[in-house]
Design a protein around this motif. Structure first.
Motif, PDB file in Angstrom:
ATOM      1  N   ALA A   4       0.832  -1.208   0.000  1.00 55.74           N
ATOM      2  CA  ALA A   4       0.000   0.000   0.000  1.00 55.74           C
ATOM      3  C   ALA A   4       0.867   1.259   0.000  1.00 55.74           C
ATOM      4  O   ALA A   4       0.597   2.209  -0.743  1.00 55.74           O
ATOM      5  CB  ALA A   4      -0.933  -0.011   1.207  1.00 55.74           C
ATOM      6  N   VAL A   5       1.909   1.270   0.821  1.00 56.78           N
ATOM      7  CA  VAL A   5       2.793   2.441   0.878  1.00 56.78           C
ATOM      8  C   VAL A   5       3.495   2.645  -0.464  1.00 56.78           C
ATOM      9  O   VAL A   5       3.615   3.779  -0.945  1.00 56.78           O
ATOM     10  CB  VAL A   5       3.813   2.306   2.035  1.00 56.78           C
ATOM     11  N   LEU A   6       3.955   1.563  -1.083  1.00 57.84           N
ATOM     12  CA  LEU A   6       4.566   1.685  -2.414  1.00 57.84           C
ATOM     13  C   LEU A   6       3.565   2.246  -3.420  1.00 57.84           C
ATOM     14  O   LEU A   6       3.931   3.022  -4.297  1.00 57.84           O
ATOM     15  CB  LEU A   6       5.047   0.321  -2.908  1.00 57.84           C
ATOM     16  N   GLY A   7       2.314   1.829  -3.292  1.00 61.35           N
ATOM     17  CA  GLY A   7       1.284   2.275  -4.220  1.00 61.35           C
ATOM     18  C   GLY A   7       1.003   3.758  -4.153  1.00 61.35           C
ATOM     19  O   GLY A   7       0.517   4.350  -5.125  1.00 61.35           O
ATOM     20  N   PHE A   8       1.290   4.385  -3.017  1.00 62.50           N
ATOM     21  CA  PHE A   8       1.036   5.816  -2.876  1.00 62.50           C
ATOM     22  C   PHE A   8       2.025   6.671  -3.666  1.00 62.50           C
ATOM     23  O   PHE A   8       1.782   7.850  -3.891  1.00 62.50           O
ATOM     24  CB  PHE A   8       1.067   6.235  -1.402  1.00 62.50           C
ATOM     25  N   ILE A   9       3.142   6.077  -4.098  1.00 62.67           N
ATOM     26  CA  ILE A   9       4.140   6.820  -4.869  1.00 62.67           C
ATOM     27  C   ILE A   9       3.714   6.807  -6.340  1.00 62.67           C
ATOM     28  O   ILE A   9       3.603   5.736  -6.935  1.00 62.67           O
ATOM     29  CB  ILE A   9       5.538   6.184  -4.723  1.00 62.67           C
ATOM     30  N   PRO A  10       3.466   7.973  -6.932  1.00 62.81           N
ATOM     31  CA  PRO A  10       3.011   8.008  -8.325  1.00 62.81           C
ATOM     32  C   PRO A  10       4.006   7.332  -9.277  1.00 62.81           C
ATOM     33  O   PRO A  10       5.214   7.442  -9.107  1.00 62.81           O
ATOM     34  CB  PRO A  10       2.905   9.503  -8.636  1.00 62.81           C
ATOM     35  N   ILE A  11       3.516   6.653 -10.243  1.00 58.28           N
ATOM     36  CA  ILE A  11       4.239   5.937 -11.310  1.00 58.28           C
ATOM     37  C   ILE A  11       5.109   4.809 -10.753  1.00 58.28           C
ATOM     38  O   ILE A  11       4.964   3.672 -11.169  1.00 58.28           O
ATOM     39  CB  ILE A  11       5.059   6.896 -12.191  1.00 58.28           C
ATOM     40  N   GLY A  13       4.902   3.466  -7.852  1.00 63.33           N
ATOM     41  CA  GLY A  13       4.000   2.562  -7.151  1.00 63.33           C
ATOM     42  C   GLY A  13       3.258   1.636  -8.097  1.00 63.33           C
ATOM     43  O   GLY A  13       3.014   0.471  -7.779  1.00 63.33           O
ATOM     44  N   ASP A  14       2.905   2.147  -9.273  1.00 61.00           N
ATOM     45  CA  ASP A  14       2.208   1.312 -10.251  1.00 61.00           C
ATOM     46  C   ASP A  14       3.109   0.201 -10.772  1.00 61.00           C
ATOM     47  O   ASP A  14       2.689  -0.943 -10.920  1.00 61.00           O
ATOM     48  CB  ASP A  14       1.691   2.172 -11.409  1.00 61.00           C
TER      49      ASP A  14
END
Length: 139
Positions: free
Chosen positions: A97-104, A106-107
């Motif tokens: 989830a924390v990684l996902g909050f970082i744009p691009i 995180g994806d």
């Protein structure tokens, strides 16, 4: 790694709703398949699932994906996994989830870091050791 198949709605039909260990295992495996391996990404030939698709929606999608991943943890709690294993599973979902909050970034990380698959591996190891009658042969 398990092979992903085209979207087939019958894959998720008739999941057992009882409280047996076998039924829980089937529900957990179905949820992991939905979150991580629904379709194969063309070009790189890598399976993706709802986790990656929801991750494309900023903030809200990552929260929704973490909530769906938490269902697997809830099922694991009902199966009696140790607090250590529960903490590892929560850390996997939290890190995803924390990684996902970082744009691009995180994806891209959602494609590579599969928290739900890691959690399924932890649950399978526990079930194979403590409830060997629930082992299923994948074909």
């Amino acid at each position: 790694m398990a092979k992903a198949s085209p979207i087939d709605p019958t894959t998720f039909d008739a999941l057992p709703l009882d409280k047996s260990i076998t039924a829980s295992r089937q529900r957990i495996e179905a949820m992991e398949r939905l979150l991580e391996r629904v379709v194969v990404l063309p070009g790189i030939n890598r399976p993706i699932g709802l986790d990656v698709m929801l991750g494309l929606i900023p903030i809200v999608g990552d929260i929704a994906a973490a909530a769906l991943g938490s269902y697997i943890i809830w099922e694991a709690r009902n199966l009696g996994l140790s607090k250590f294993h529960m903490a590892r599973m929560m850390a996997n979902v939290g890190f995803d989830a924390v990684l996902g909050f970082i744009p691009i970034v995180g994806d891209a990380a959602d494609v590579m870091f599969r928290s739900n698959t890691r959690n399924l591996r932890i649950i399978r190891k526990h079930l194979d050791k403590h409830h060997p009658s629930t082992v299923t042969v994948e074909g």
